[in-house]
Scaffold this motif. Structure first.
Motif, PDB file in Angstrom:
ATOM      1  N   VAL A 176       0.840  -1.204   0.000  1.00  0.00           N
ATOM      2  CA  VAL A 176       0.000   0.000   0.000  1.00  0.00           C
ATOM      3  C   VAL A 176       0.870   1.247   0.000  1.00  0.00           C
ATOM      4  CG1 VAL A 176      -1.620   1.350   1.380  1.00  0.00           C
ATOM      5  CG2 VAL A 176      -2.020  -1.089   1.032  1.00  0.00           C
ATOM      6  N   LEU A 177       1.888   1.293   0.859  1.00  0.00           N
ATOM      7  CA  LEU A 177       2.750   2.474   0.919  1.00  0.00           C
ATOM      8  C   LEU A 177       3.545   2.676  -0.367  1.00  0.00           C
ATOM      9  CD1 LEU A 177       4.107   2.354   4.570  1.00  0.00           C
ATOM     10  CD2 LEU A 177       2.626   4.101   3.561  1.00  0.00           C
ATOM     11  N   ALA A 178       3.942   1.574  -0.991  1.00  0.00           N
ATOM     12  CA  ALA A 178       4.682   1.693  -2.249  1.00  0.00           C
ATOM     13  C   ALA A 178       3.824   2.346  -3.323  1.00  0.00           C
ATOM     14  CB  ALA A 178       5.145   0.320  -2.707  1.00  0.00           C
ATOM     15  N   ALA A 179       2.538   2.034  -3.321  1.00  0.00           N
ATOM     16  CA  ALA A 179       1.637   2.597  -4.330  1.00  0.00           C
ATOM     17  C   ALA A 179       1.053   3.936  -3.908  1.00  0.00           C
ATOM     18  CB  ALA A 179       0.504   1.612  -4.615  1.00  0.00           C
ATOM     19  N   HIS A 180       0.831   4.105  -2.581  1.00  0.00           N
ATOM     20  CA  HIS A 180       0.125   5.295  -2.080  1.00  0.00           C
ATOM     21  C   HIS A 180       0.806   5.774  -0.804  1.00  0.00           C
ATOM     22  CE1 HIS A 180      -2.927   4.079  -4.935  1.00  0.00           C
ATOM     23  NE2 HIS A 180      -3.107   2.939  -4.295  1.00  0.00           N
ATOM     24  N   PRO A 181       1.896   6.509  -0.915  1.00  0.00           N
ATOM     25  CA  PRO A 181       2.660   6.892   0.279  1.00  0.00           C
ATOM     26  C   PRO A 181       1.912   7.815   1.231  1.00  0.00           C
ATOM     27  CG  PRO A 181       3.501   7.988  -1.699  1.00  0.00           C
ATOM     28  CD  PRO A 181       2.536   6.955  -2.158  1.00  0.00           C
ATOM     29  N   GLU A 182       0.811   8.418   0.792  1.00  0.00           N
ATOM     30  CA  GLU A 182       0.049   9.299   1.671  1.00  0.00           C
ATOM     31  C   GLU A 182      -0.837   8.534   2.660  1.00  0.00           C
ATOM     32  OE1 GLU A 182      -0.405   8.380  -1.602  1.00  0.00           O
ATOM     33  OE2 GLU A 182      -1.603  10.009  -2.434  1.00  0.00           O
ATOM     34  N   THR A 183      -0.903   7.217   2.544  1.00  0.00           N
ATOM     35  CA  THR A 183      -1.755   6.400   3.402  1.00  0.00           C
ATOM     36  C   THR A 183      -1.159   6.265   4.801  1.00  0.00           C
ATOM     37  OG1 THR A 183      -2.272   5.111   1.428  1.00  0.00           O
ATOM     38  CG2 THR A 183      -2.996   4.213   3.521  1.00  0.00           C
ATOM     39  N   LEU A 184      -2.028   6.283   5.809  1.00  0.00           N
ATOM     40  CA  LEU A 184      -1.638   6.018   7.193  1.00  0.00           C
ATOM     41  C   LEU A 184      -1.761   4.515   7.417  1.00  0.00           C
ATOM     42  CD1 LEU A 184      -3.751   8.900   8.793  1.00  0.00           C
ATOM     43  CD2 LEU A 184      -1.372   8.992   8.025  1.00  0.00           C
ATOM     44  N   VAL A 185      -0.671   3.830   7.729  1.00  0.00           N
ATOM     45  CA  VAL A 185      -0.657   2.366   7.778  1.00  0.00           C
ATOM     46  C   VAL A 185      -0.524   1.878   9.211  1.00  0.00           C
ATOM     47  CG1 VAL A 185       0.653   0.312   7.127  1.00  0.00           C
ATOM     48  CG2 VAL A 185       0.216   2.100   5.440  1.00  0.00           C
ATOM     49  N   HIS A 186      -1.320   0.866   9.530  1.00  0.00           N
ATOM     50  CA  HIS A 186      -1.282   0.239  10.853  1.00  0.00           C
ATOM     51  C   HIS A 186      -1.333  -1.269  10.662  1.00  0.00           C
ATOM     52  CE1 HIS A 186      -2.020  -0.271  15.146  1.00  0.00           C
ATOM     53  NE2 HIS A 186      -3.056  -1.041  14.864  1.00  0.00           N
TER      54      HIS A 186
END
Length: 485
Positions: A278-288
């Motif tokens: 997810v971060l590789a494709a969408h770095p603006e995402t907040l990941v948990h």
């Protein structure tokens, strides 16, 4: 907004209007609109000498066809009537013959050379498929080179439900009078209607304010879609949580987040094992990477895409449903979902099954859902006490409890039937929930934008991927908010 009404409602409005008009005036209005549409379909300068065949049943649709045929005959068309009912409308038949039209001795010769066929075999009150004696005639009409035009509704389809029981006559165009009927907008009947043309005969003021079906249009979305104000920040705009993906299906998480990022919420929190993808494709995402309850505050949850079949999926769904914010449940999240898990919630729930998932939730065969989509979406919404978006060739949205108008989505393309497109839709709808739209509006707007984006991405008929659909959402949003086509 386009609206549709059941036969009983349309007939009551027609009776009210006929009581205020001279005898036969309403049928003449319909016939005039029908004849004008036929002239348009034949093309400029092609009415004179055109060969027109009327398939005439014993109902009012047969009368409409006869009067329209008389108008075409007066403009120089060669018009033949094939009488298929026990009787024909006397006034219409007399008008046709007075204008130079004739009654055919047999149907197949005229149909073989026809330029246009008017289908007036059955009316909006018809139930079941065509009668056996009409079947070979309908097949001959469809097998000819003629343009087939249905009068108000294709013969053999159910006007109220969109179901097709038995054989029906597939039209190239349907000219409908006074009000759209649900069967014209819902598959499988919609596929028999061809291009729709509406003839206003004055019923509008006499129809109730609450229709049976609604179809949003650009102006409706422009009014409904969220627009941030001067004081908005990412939290005021809403935060959507996405519980999706697995080690086996990381792409589902990426696509659901892609849809969510383009749906108007201020931020997206992703929860699950596919954080790196997810971060590789969408770095603006907040990941948990932990449990949803530890991810931080959200205004809505999306749960289900790509979770897989393991026990963790059920745990995640249960944890999200226990929250007090709107929840969208899709895909693997729907597996084994019980009505009691949803009905007791204080916040809205949106379920987004395709036909197979809906069938599993209802305990019926998939074919039953596909044949009766309108009944299925109402039954699901009633049984679960949730808003339901039933995906498929006709996407339908029904409000929680199953009452009120069902919304039918008018956008999309058959190229949208591709892996991952539903994940994008879920993220988009969840983002609109987090931005504050009610579940019915969030689902309806998401389906509309999703279908419009697919049309843009396909560029008039090319294959598309779910990633391309997600990428086209921004342009689709601009189209509807700027009034573009």
């Amino acid at each position: 907004m386009r609206t549709a009404y059941r036969v009983e409602t349309v007939r009551a409005a027609e009776a009210d209007l006929m009581a205020r008009l001279p005898d036969g005036a309403l049928m003449q209005r319909a016939a005039a609109g029908l004849a004008a549409a036929c002239c348009s379909l034949l093309g400029k300068g092609r009415v004179y000498g055109a060969r027109v065949v009327l398939l005439v049943g014993s109902g009012d649709n047969g009368g409409d066809a006869l009067y329209a045929g008389a108008r075409l005959a007066r403009r120089g068309a060669g018009v033949s009537a094939v009488l298929l009912g026990e009787r024909a409308h006397e006034g219409g038949l007399a008008a046709l013959q007075a204008a130079g039209g004739r009654v055919a001795d047999e149907p197949f010769g005229p149909l073989a050379g026809a330029d246009l066929v008017l289908d007036g075999i059955t009316g909006i009150g018809g139930r079941g498929g065509l009668r056996p004696d009409a079947v070979p005639v309908a097949r001959a009409a469809r097998g000819s080179d003629a343009v087939v035009v249905a009068v108000d509704l294709p013969s053999g389809v159910d006007a109220d439900t969109g179901e097709v029981h038995g054989e029906a006559l597939r039209a190239d165009a349907t000219i409908t009078f006074g009000a759209y009927k649900p069967g014209l907008l819902v598959d499988p009947a919609r596929e028999y209607a061809g291009a729709l043309r509406f003839v206003d005969i004055g019923l509008g003021p006499l129809l109730p304010g609450v229709p049976d079906l609604e179809a949003l249009q650009h102006d409706d979305l422009a009014w409904l879609l969220p627009v941030p104000g001067a004081e908005s920040d990412k939290y005021r705009r809403g935060v959507v949580g996405v519980v999706a993906g697995s080690t086996r299906y990381p792409g589902a998480a990426v696509l659901a987040v892609a849809g969510a990022l383009r749906g108007g919420a201020g931020a997206v929190r992703y929860v699950g094992p596919a954080g790196d993808a997810v971060l590789a494709a969408h770095p603006e995402t907040l990941v948990h990477s932990g449990r949803p309850e530890k991810a931080g505050r959200v205004q809505a949850w999306v749960v289900g895409p790509g979770l897989g079949e393991g026990p963790g999926a059920g745990v995640a769904v249960g944890e999200v449903l226990a929250t007090d914010v709107p929840v969208l449940v899709d895909a693997d999240g729907l597996r084994g979902l019980a009505p009691d898990a949803v009905r007791g919630r204080g916040a809205p729930t949106l379920l987004t099954p395709h036909a197979g998932e809906a069938a599993a939730l209802l305990g019926v065969a998939r074919e039953e859902v596909e044949a009766g989509r309108l009944a299925a979406v109402r039954e699901l919404a009633g049984r679960f006490g949730a808003t339901v978006l039933l995906k498929g060739s006709t996407t339908l949205v029904c409000g929680a409890g199953g009452g009120g108008p069902v919304r039918v989505n008018p956008t999309g393309t058959s190229w949208l039937a591709t892996a991952g497109s539903g994940d994008v839709l879920s993220g988009l709808a969840g983002s609109l929930l987090a931005a504050g739209l009610p579940a019915l509006d969030a689902a309806s707007c998401a389906a509309y934008l999703h279908g419009l984006a697919a049309r843009r991405a396909s560029e008039g008929g090319a294959p598309v991927t779910a990633t391309e659909v997600a990428g086209a959402l921004r342009g689709a949003w601009r189209d509807v908010t700027a009034g573009g086509a």
